[in-house]
Design a protein around this motif. Structure first.
Motif, PDB file in Angstrom:
ATOM      1  N   ARG A 142      -9.019  22.581  54.236  1.00  0.00           N
ATOM      2  CA  ARG A 142      -7.830  22.067  54.911  1.00  0.00           C
ATOM      3  C   ARG A 142      -6.752  21.683  53.901  1.00  0.00           C
ATOM      4  O   ARG A 142      -5.576  21.991  54.094  1.00  0.00           O
ATOM      5  CB  ARG A 142      -8.214  20.858  55.776  1.00  0.00           C
ATOM      6  N   CYS A 157      -6.076  22.046  60.405  1.00  0.00           N
ATOM      7  CA  CYS A 157      -5.933  21.526  59.040  1.00  0.00           C
ATOM      8  C   CYS A 157      -5.586  20.041  59.006  1.00  0.00           C
ATOM      9  O   CYS A 157      -4.995  19.564  58.031  1.00  0.00           O
ATOM     10  CB  CYS A 157      -4.875  22.329  58.286  1.00  0.00           C
ATOM     11  N   SER A 200      -0.316  16.607  55.963  1.00  0.00           N
ATOM     12  CA  SER A 200      -1.267  16.984  57.006  1.00  0.00           C
ATOM     13  C   SER A 200      -0.617  16.919  58.382  1.00  0.00           C
ATOM     14  O   SER A 200      -0.726  17.854  59.185  1.00  0.00           O
ATOM     15  CB  SER A 200      -2.487  16.054  56.957  1.00  0.00           C
ATOM     16  N   GLU A 218      -3.669  27.131  60.568  1.00  0.00           N
ATOM     17  CA  GLU A 218      -5.119  26.973  60.699  1.00  0.00           C
ATOM     18  C   GLU A 218      -5.751  27.790  59.580  1.00  0.00           C
ATOM     19  O   GLU A 218      -5.088  28.631  58.955  1.00  0.00           O
ATOM     20  CB  GLU A 218      -5.598  27.446  62.073  1.00  0.00           C
ATOM     21  N   GLN A 241      -0.035  20.465  60.432  1.00  0.00           N
ATOM     22  CA  GLN A 241      -1.139  20.763  61.333  1.00  0.00           C
ATOM     23  C   GLN A 241      -0.724  21.568  62.559  1.00  0.00           C
ATOM     24  O   GLN A 241      -1.537  22.316  63.116  1.00  0.00           O
ATOM     25  CB  GLN A 241      -1.824  19.469  61.769  1.00  0.00           C
TER      26      GLN A 241
END
Length: 520
Positions: A356, A68, A48, A56, A52
């Motif tokens: 996500r 995300c 993550s 998206e 990130q």
């Protein structure tokens, strides 16, 4: 006392069912991860944080993409080894953070040297303007040169600081205002749950939502932050329980706790085998680290080139259909009286978390892909549903359902003792309110508990005559499909049973109860 003729059929007991509070957790669904993550269970938070800044995802119900980042909370007793595992998994981030600090220190030294020279020029130009004005000139040219020089002053270099541990709310605000892609990763989250950051739920909620957080205070301190924040906290159960007791209503009411994916570990102390062979796990970790390092290097390039554009992922048509099916299923399970009613807020955000996770899995497996397949969203839901079951177990003891079920068990225990002491003779209903369990002597509370026992086929209400008192009867132990009703209650020729499973529905179904605690 004689057993009665069968006046009603008592429902068949359910097939063996293990209530949530008694379940043994299943192993983590590692098969749902792409190969690069499959052998590293603690990789979700790291993935993550690494992904990130790059991706998206567009939800099916919206045209606006969301980021995300994930919030993860692991509960583990001391000595379980989670800290050492976490540090191994997160090693590339610690190395990257140190590299970024060193680069920033070098850039800052160069900036300070240049800024000192700028100040010398500014001082000289200011002196020139002063001299011109003192000699009677308007100093127009000197003022122009001073203004032009003012425009050339460089801002201090921004540091790519993306990793926070023991941080204050103010330090996090300042850091996110400079660089918004970050993570709060703590393997000793007592500093979070007993510190001040936990009190800034507005920032943390908006960071998960991807909304702008406005911070304005008297004195000119202002921040408008649109953060993308991964939160990965590891804490001992007593610390979290204390937090829930003292701040649970606020955190639940604000939706803060509903945003997390939960891991409620089972202690292996005293049962752990010594393992001296680490070759396979080290190999898996190295493969994972290579992928993380690639993403961090890419993030560094984008940072220095001021490129904040993210890759937008969307679900394929069949993945969208599957996502909608799962959303409907989770909505049903979270309804009142259903399996997940006590974690309905968490279940409501499961669809967003699944999106996500699916975007992260896609990017880790196939970085160039813009489409999330049905297989990937299925894998993502498998992961998220595992975490939902962890949340089910974690929050069940403090739930209204558990309190109600304990009332049902307590009422049954009391009634059972009364029945067996009186050889199965029915008990006046009003005796429950006079002499029943202390916390259940209120008729408004005992009625729903008694109705639940009726729905489970464990008691029924009877009335010997149309205007007589109501009694509580137990099932016949010799014939499971009849009730213990004295012959005198039948003499007037009418059916004395006024409340049974045929006409009473309890708050919860059979599957939620532990029938080992409901046996005569």
């Amino acid at each position: 006392m004689q057993n009665l003729l069968p006046y009603t059929v008592i429902p068949k007991m359910p097939d063996p069912y293990i209530p949530v509070q008694n379940r043994t957790p299943e192993g983590y669904p590692v098969c749902a991860f792409p190969p690069v993550m499959r052998d590293v269970i603690d990789a979700l938070a790291a993935a993550s944080l690494a992904c990130q800044a790059h991706i998206e995802v567009v939800p099916p119900h919206s045209s606006d993409p969301m980021h995300c980042a994930l919030y993860l909370l692991t509960l583990a007793v001391s000595g379980e080894g989670k800290t050492s595992i976490s540090k191994k998994v997160m090693k590339p981030f610690y190395r990257f953070a140190e590299q970024m600090k060193q680069q920033h220190d070098g850039l800052m030294k160069a900036h300070l040297r240049a800024d000192n020279i700028w100040k010398i020029h500014q001082k000289a130009l200011t002196s020139n303007l002063y001299t011109a004005i003192k000699s009677g000139s308007e100093g127009t040219e000197e003022e122009r040169l001073l203004d032009e020089h003012a425009e050339t002053r460089q801002q201090p270099p921004t540091r790519l600081a993306m990793l926070y541990d023991d941080t204050t709310a103010k330090a996090l605000l300042e850091g996110l205002s400079r660089y918004s892609e970050a993570g709060v990763v703590s393997d000793e989250a007592i500093t979070f749950f007993k510190g001040y950051l936990k009190n800034n739920l507005g920032l943390l909620n908006k960071a998960w939502d991807g909304e702008t957080y406005e911070y304005h205070r008297p004195g000119g301190e202002e921040y408008d932050i649109n953060a993308c924040l991964t939160l990965a906290l590891m804490v001992q159960p007593p610390i979290f329980e204390n937090y829930c007791r003292n701040h649970g209503e606020l955190s639940k009411g604000s939706g803060f706790l509903s945003r997390f994916l939960y891991i409620n570990t089972i202690s292996t102390l005293g049962r752990r085998r010594t393992n001296t062979g680490h070759a396979k796990s080290d190999e898996a970790l190295n493969v994972f680290h290579q992928k993380i390092n690639q993403l961090l290097d890419k993030q560094k390039v984008r940072f220095y080139s001021n490129d904040s554009q993210k890759q937008t992922l969307r679900l394929s048509d069949d993945a969208t259909a599957y996502w909608a099916e799962k959303q409907s299923e989770l909505s049903r399970k979270a309804a009142p009286g259903q399996q997940m009613e006590h974690i309905s807020e968490i279940a409501a955000k499961a669809g967003a978390n699944a999106l996500r996770v699916a975007a992260i899995l896609t990017y880790m497996y196939s970085p160039e892909s813009l489409c999330i397949s049905r297989g990937i969203i299925q894998a993502a839901f498998k992961i998220v549903e595992w975490h939902l079951e962890e949340a089910e177990r974690l929050f069940f003891p403090s739930s209204e359902r558990n309190a109600f079920m304990e009332d049902v068990y307590e009422m049954f225990r009391w009634l059972k003792e009364k029945f067996l002491d009186n050889e199965g003779y029915p008990l006046r209903k009003n005796e429950v309110n006079r002499n029943g369990p202390n916390r259940l002597r209120d008729a408004s509370k005992s009625q729903s508990v008694l109705e639940q026992l009726i729905a489970l086929g464990l008691i029924c209400f009877i009335r010997p005559g149309r205007h007589s008192a109501v009694y509580i009867a137990m099932p016949s132990l010799e014939c499971r499909h009849s009730w213990c009703i004295p012959p005198a209650f039948l003499e007037n020729g009418h059916n004395p049973i006024i409340a049974s499973p045929e006409n009473v529905t309890g708050r919860y179904g059979f599957e939620y109860f532990d029938f080992n605690r409901l046996e005569y």
